[in-house]
Design a protein around this motif. Structure first.
Motif, short mmCIF file in Angstrom:
data_model
loop_
_atom_site.label_atom_id
_atom_site.label_comp_id
_atom_site.label_asym_id
_atom_site.label_seq_id
_atom_site.Cartn_x
_atom_site.Cartn_y
_atom_site.Cartn_z
N CYS A 225 1.17 -1.15 0.10
CA CYS A 225 0.06 0.01 -0.03
C CYS A 225 0.73 1.13 -0.20
O CYS A 225 2.08 1.46 0.80
N GLU B 220 -8.15 -3.05 -2.60
CA GLU B 220 -8.18 -1.96 -1.54
C GLU B 220 -7.50 -2.33 -0.35
O GLU B 220 -7.65 -3.46 0.14
N CYS B 221 -6.64 -1.52 0.30
CA CYS B 221 -5.96 -1.88 1.65
C CYS B 221 -6.81 -1.88 2.74
O CYS B 221 -7.59 -1.15 2.98
N ASN C 52 -6.86 2.63 1.23
CA ASN C 52 -6.26 3.27 0.11
C ASN C 52 -6.61 2.33 -0.90
O ASN C 52 -6.72 0.91 -0.83
N LEU D 295 -5.53 0.22 -4.17
CA LEU D 295 -4.05 -0.35 -4.21
C LEU D 295 -3.77 -0.48 -5.93
O LEU D 295 -4.93 -0.47 -6.60
#
Length: 171
Positions: free
Chosen positions: A132, A143-144, A149, A151
């Motif tokens: 990330c 998505e992290c 966040n 990715l």
């Protein structure tokens, strides 16, 4: 050796008990340091290759990877220091990978297809991992799960590259 020593100094400056150990550390001092690490009196032990394999301290809860390796075996040996199944915290072991070894080689506990037919590409069964860009967690997906966040996949041809330099083992 100098990098390991500088890491120790940064922890000490932050008020965290830390010690460097290497092949020239006298055996009595080394044994004392490892006893202090196991008891929790010493929080950080840093070395250059000395503690990466062949040592069993079940109390170790975290490994910081501070040097890249192109070797799957070396990467997993390092990660294994905090993943002892006999310890009560093995399910919550933490690996802080500052150099992309886990992105390069996959999770240490992932299933792999191994072969005795000579050296060939070792295939990992499991998700493609990426770091990330916001929180630096190494995770699969789009998505992290740590920070939310989005990715961006790391292209396979760059997974062995740190900065502008290729990661390779030297003789």
């Amino acid at each position: 050796k100098a990098h390991s020593q500088s890491i120790v100094e940064r922890f000490k400056t932050a008020g965290i008990s830390a010690a460097h150990v290497d092949g020239k550390t006298p055996m009595a001092e080394r044994a004392s340091m490892l006893t202090d690490l196991a008891s929790g009196q010493l929080k950080i032990a840093s070395s250059c290759e000395l503690l990466a394999e062949g040592i069993d301290i079940p109390e170790i809860k975290c490994v910081v990877m501070a040097r890249p390796t192109a070797s799957l075996v070396v990467c997993y040996q390092q990660a294994g220091r905090c993943m002892r199944p006999v310890s009560s915290h093995a399910a919550t072991a933490m690996i802080l990978d500052h150099v992309g070894n886990i992105v390069r080689h996959g999770y240490p506990f992932a299933d792999r297809e191994w072969s005795l037919d000579g050296v060939q590409e070792r295939h990992l069964r499991g998700p493609t991992l990426q770091a990330c860009t916001k929180c630096h967690a190494v995770v699969p997906g789009k998505e992290c799960p740590e920070c939310g966040n989005a990715l961006t996949p790391i292209p396979p041809e760059t997974r062995g590259v740190v900065g502008e330099r290729e990661v390779r083992e030297l003789p």
